[in-house]
Design a protein around this motif. Sequence first.
Motif, PDB file in Angstrom:
ATOM      1  N   SER A 129       0.865  -1.173   0.000  1.00  0.00           N
ATOM      2  CA  SER A 129       0.000   0.000   0.000  1.00  0.00           C
ATOM      3  C   SER A 129       0.900   1.221   0.000  1.00  0.00           C
ATOM      4  N   VAL A 130       0.930   1.916  -1.091  1.00  0.00           N
ATOM      5  CA  VAL A 130       1.764   3.097  -1.213  1.00  0.00           C
ATOM      6  C   VAL A 130       0.869   4.250  -1.630  1.00  0.00           C
ATOM      7  N   THR A 131       0.965   5.337  -0.904  1.00  0.00           N
ATOM      8  CA  THR A 131       0.139   6.494  -1.230  1.00  0.00           C
ATOM      9  C   THR A 131       0.703   7.232  -2.430  1.00  0.00           C
ATOM     10  N   SER A 132      -0.154   8.028  -3.050  1.00  0.00           N
ATOM     11  CA  SER A 132       0.317   8.811  -4.192  1.00  0.00           C
ATOM     12  C   SER A 132       1.382   9.814  -3.753  1.00  0.00           C
ATOM     13  N   ASP A 133       1.296  10.315  -2.518  1.00  0.00           N
ATOM     14  CA  ASP A 133       2.333  11.219  -2.015  1.00  0.00           C
ATOM     15  C   ASP A 133       3.684  10.508  -1.906  1.00  0.00           C
ATOM     16  N   ALA A 134       3.677   9.258  -1.456  1.00  0.00           N
ATOM     17  CA  ALA A 134       4.921   8.491  -1.335  1.00  0.00           C
ATOM     18  C   ALA A 134       5.514   8.208  -2.713  1.00  0.00           C
ATOM     19  N   ILE A 135       4.659   7.906  -3.678  1.00  0.00           N
ATOM     20  CA  ILE A 135       5.128   7.665  -5.052  1.00  0.00           C
ATOM     21  C   ILE A 135       5.755   8.943  -5.604  1.00  0.00           C
ATOM     22  N   ALA A 136       5.050  10.063  -5.464  1.00  0.00           N
ATOM     23  CA  ALA A 136       5.557  11.342  -5.973  1.00  0.00           C
ATOM     24  C   ALA A 136       6.863  11.718  -5.287  1.00  0.00           C
ATOM     25  N   SER A 137       6.938  11.521  -3.985  1.00  0.00           N
ATOM     26  CA  SER A 137       8.149  11.839  -3.238  1.00  0.00           C
ATOM     27  C   SER A 137       9.323  10.984  -3.714  1.00  0.00           C
ATOM     28  N   GLY A 138       9.055   9.710  -3.965  1.00  0.00           N
ATOM     29  CA  GLY A 138      10.108   8.813  -4.448  1.00  0.00           C
ATOM     30  C   GLY A 138      10.638   9.227  -5.800  1.00  0.00           C
ATOM     31  N   PHE A 139       9.728   9.532  -6.714  1.00  0.00           N
ATOM     32  CA  PHE A 139      10.183   9.925  -8.051  1.00  0.00           C
ATOM     33  C   PHE A 139      10.827  11.304  -8.050  1.00  0.00           C
TER      34      PHE A 139
ATOM     35  N   GLU B 114      13.547  11.530   3.346  1.00  0.00           N
ATOM     36  CA  GLU B 114      12.132  11.896   3.385  1.00  0.00           C
ATOM     37  C   GLU B 114      11.310  11.084   2.394  1.00  0.00           C
ATOM     38  N   ALA B 115      11.931  10.674   1.300  1.00  0.00           N
ATOM     39  CA  ALA B 115      11.269   9.830   0.306  1.00  0.00           C
ATOM     40  C   ALA B 115      11.322   8.358   0.712  1.00  0.00           C
ATOM     41  N   ASN B 116      11.926   8.088   1.850  1.00  0.00           N
ATOM     42  CA  ASN B 116      12.037   6.733   2.400  1.00  0.00           C
ATOM     43  C   ASN B 116      12.887   5.811   1.524  1.00  0.00           C
ATOM     44  N   LEU B 117      13.781   6.390   0.716  1.00  0.00           N
ATOM     45  CA  LEU B 117      14.650   5.591  -0.140  1.00  0.00           C
ATOM     46  C   LEU B 117      15.932   5.167   0.565  1.00  0.00           C
TER      47      LEU B 117
ATOM     48  N   PHE C 159      12.029   0.801  -2.701  1.00  0.00           N
ATOM     49  CA  PHE C 159      12.314   0.574  -4.121  1.00  0.00           C
ATOM     50  C   PHE C 159      11.373  -0.482  -4.687  1.00  0.00           C
ATOM     51  N   VAL C 160      11.080  -1.502  -3.895  1.00  0.00           N
ATOM     52  CA  VAL C 160      10.137  -2.536  -4.323  1.00  0.00           C
ATOM     53  C   VAL C 160       8.758  -1.920  -4.534  1.00  0.00           C
ATOM     54  N   ALA C 161       8.351  -1.028  -3.641  1.00  0.00           N
ATOM     55  CA  ALA C 161       7.044  -0.374  -3.770  1.00  0.00           C
ATOM     56  C   ALA C 161       6.975   0.469  -5.043  1.00  0.00           C
ATOM     57  N   LEU C 162       8.038   1.223  -5.345  1.00  0.00           N
ATOM     58  CA  LEU C 162       8.064   2.021  -6.574  1.00  0.00           C
ATOM     59  C   LEU C 162       8.072   1.118  -7.810  1.00  0.00           C
ATOM     60  N   GLU C 163       8.824   0.049  -7.723  1.00  0.00           N
ATOM     61  CA  GLU C 163       8.880  -0.898  -8.834  1.00  0.00           C
ATOM     62  C   GLU C 163       7.506  -1.526  -9.079  1.00  0.00           C
ATOM     63  N   GLN C 164       6.817  -1.889  -8.008  1.00  0.00           N
ATOM     64  CA  GLN C 164       5.493  -2.479  -8.157  1.00  0.00           C
ATOM     65  C   GLN C 164       4.531  -1.457  -8.765  1.00  0.00           C
ATOM     66  N   TYR C 165       4.609  -0.210  -8.327  1.00  0.00           N
ATOM     67  CA  TYR C 165       3.756   0.832  -8.881  1.00  0.00           C
ATOM     68  C   TYR C 165       3.941   0.921 -10.396  1.00  0.00           C
ATOM     69  N   LEU C 166       5.193   0.952 -10.850  1.00  0.00           N
ATOM     70  CA  LEU C 166       5.463   1.032 -12.289  1.00  0.00           C
ATOM     71  C   LEU C 166       5.033  -0.230 -13.025  1.00  0.00           C
TER      72      LEU C 166
END
Length: 111
Positions: free
Chosen positions: A6-16, A61-64, A83-90
């Motif tokens: 479960s990754v929020t859109s804010d977490a995705i945006a922060s990561g990218f 802050e991006a939890n990376l 990184f796994v969460a961002l990868e799953q999102y993509l």
Amino acid sequence: MQVSFSVTSDAIASGFHALSEPLRIRILELLRSSELCVCELSEELGIAQSKLSFHLKTLKEANLVRSRQEGRWIYYSLNLSQFVALEQYLSEYRRFSQLLPARPCEDTPSS
């Protein structure tokens, strides 16, 4: 068995956002092989610790990245679960979206 994140859109945006800076990419590349302290990162990258701290803060802050203090030094390592969460999102785009050829733009009538 599929793991769900479960990754929020804010977490995705922060990561990218964190991944959008070439220096932060270089930091992550160095951390791929081992945990490093600020002094080692600073020396390896040839930048002042003050500039490095700004970028490490953004990555944290991006939890990376994760940090831990040992004595007077702070050590950084990758937070692979993010990184796994961002990868799953993509991967959701690749898995569930059909790739279609681009539609030609229609010319707008001129007055």
